[in-house]
Design an enzyme around this catalytic site. Structure first.
Site, short mmCIF file in Angstrom:
data_model
loop_
_atom_site.label_atom_id
_atom_site.label_comp_id
_atom_site.label_asym_id
_atom_site.label_seq_id
_atom_site.Cartn_x
_atom_site.Cartn_y
_atom_site.Cartn_z
N GLY A 94 34.70 19.41 -28.94
CA GLY A 94 34.85 20.15 -27.69
C GLY A 94 33.95 21.37 -27.64
CE1 TYR A 108 44.00 23.91 -20.92
CE2 TYR A 108 43.49 25.63 -19.33
CZ TYR A 108 43.37 25.10 -20.59
OH TYR A 108 42.61 25.76 -21.54
#
Length: 320
Positions: free
Chosen positions: A11, A144
């Site tokens: 990531g 999120y």
């Protein structure tokens, strides 16, 4: 000797954190993992790991005598809205797996120091937007953000109840030239540079005056390492620390780019991400991080723009 496990190493943060940790502790002491079989950034030690597989996770931590875990695997804000149940499971169960393993290892006399990233997405429409305090109203509207708020409470719970040494930063939008945009609401601030260097007009998915807090990757990595290096007694916030870098809007960033790329043009076409951004802070009060472990941002907007343009341009030239 510290033995480091990075989960989500492919990531945006993980790719650069692995490099920084390898430089600090040696490549033989840093284990990069991700769910993908591809070692995208050339980590010296890499293997496939699903953070939702608690048995495999515990086995790796035990067999390699891991002392620090950086749990970065997550589904971000914009992509999370497309698959909220999947986002909740990954973001919450991944953290819980790590916290449970840390609890068990502490009971065995093998303590595990844990880093887990929170986000400005944990704030919401009733949060004060200017100089957002460390302790304030938090009413996130995205899955999120909801998972990040719940995660903060879990981190503090496991510290208070079980003594787990878990540490966290509420990251602003992170800007980096080394990895592509990853589905976050602040990722316009990366995509815009690529468009400028391709000679394309950039269509921004946020409105021109949407001011958000941002941080350049070198500052974000330094903040993470400084927090993890701080003596435990100095880490007084066990939910997550506000950490500020700089704040700017798309039109301010575009103007700074245009000063160096005169033919750059931008248009604005806000989409669903605008609704998310409108609930987030415009600036952060990070006085707690400054007081507790000496945090201080170093990199401003002009330096970010110059470095992004120079390095993306060099990478584009190398690829050609």
């Amino acid at each position: 000797m510290e033995r480091i496990l990075v989960i989500g190493a492919n990531g945006q943060i993980g790719s650069e954190l692995v490099e920084a940790l390898s430089n600090k502790y040696g490549v033989n002491n840093v284990f990069a993992t991700d769910i993908s079989p591809k070692n995208l950034y050339g980590a010296a030690q890499y293997q496939v790991l699903n953070v939702l597989d608690e048995e495999a996770l515990a086995q790796l931590i035990s067999s390699q005598d891991i002392t620090q875990v950086y749990q970065l695997a997550a589904m971000l804000s914009a992509t999370g809205e497309q698959a909220p149940l999947k986002a909740w499971k990954l973001n919450m169960d991944g953290l819980l797996n790590i916290l449970e393993i840390a609890r068990e290892r502490k009971e065995l006399g093998k303590p595990l120091k844990v880093f887990w990233p929170s986000s400005i997405a944990a704030f919401g429409p009733n949060t004060p937007q200017e100089a957002t305090p460390q302790l304030t109203v938090m009413d996130p509207t995205s899955i999120y953000g909801i998972s990040k708020l719940a995660g903060e409470r879990l981190c503090e719970y496991y510290h208070l109840k079980y003594g787990v040494d878990v540490r966290s930063i509420r990251y602003p939008g992170i800007i980096s030239y080394k990895s592509p945009p990853g589905g976050g609401t602040t990722d316009y601030a990366i995509a815009i540079f690529h468009a400028a260097l391709r000679g394309e007009r950039y269509e921004c998915f946020l409105g021109p005056k949407t001011t958000l807090p941002m941080i350049y990757m070198p500052d974000a990595i330094r903040a993470t390492l400084e927090l993890m290096d701080a003596p435990a007694e100095q880490v007084k916030v066990r939910s997550s620390y506000n950490v500020a870098g700089v704040s700017f809007s798309p039109e301010e960033l575009a103007a700074a780019i245009k000063a160096r790329v005169p033919h750059f043009a931008i248009a604005y076409k806000p989409d669903s991400r605008q609704g998310i951004a409108d609930t987030w802070p415009k600036s952060l009060d990070d006085s707690a991080a400054r007081a507790d472990w000496g945090w201080q941002a170093r990199i401003g907007v002009d330096a970010i723009v110059a470095d992004m343009l120079a390095n993306i341009d060099a990478r584009v030239s190398e690829a050609a």
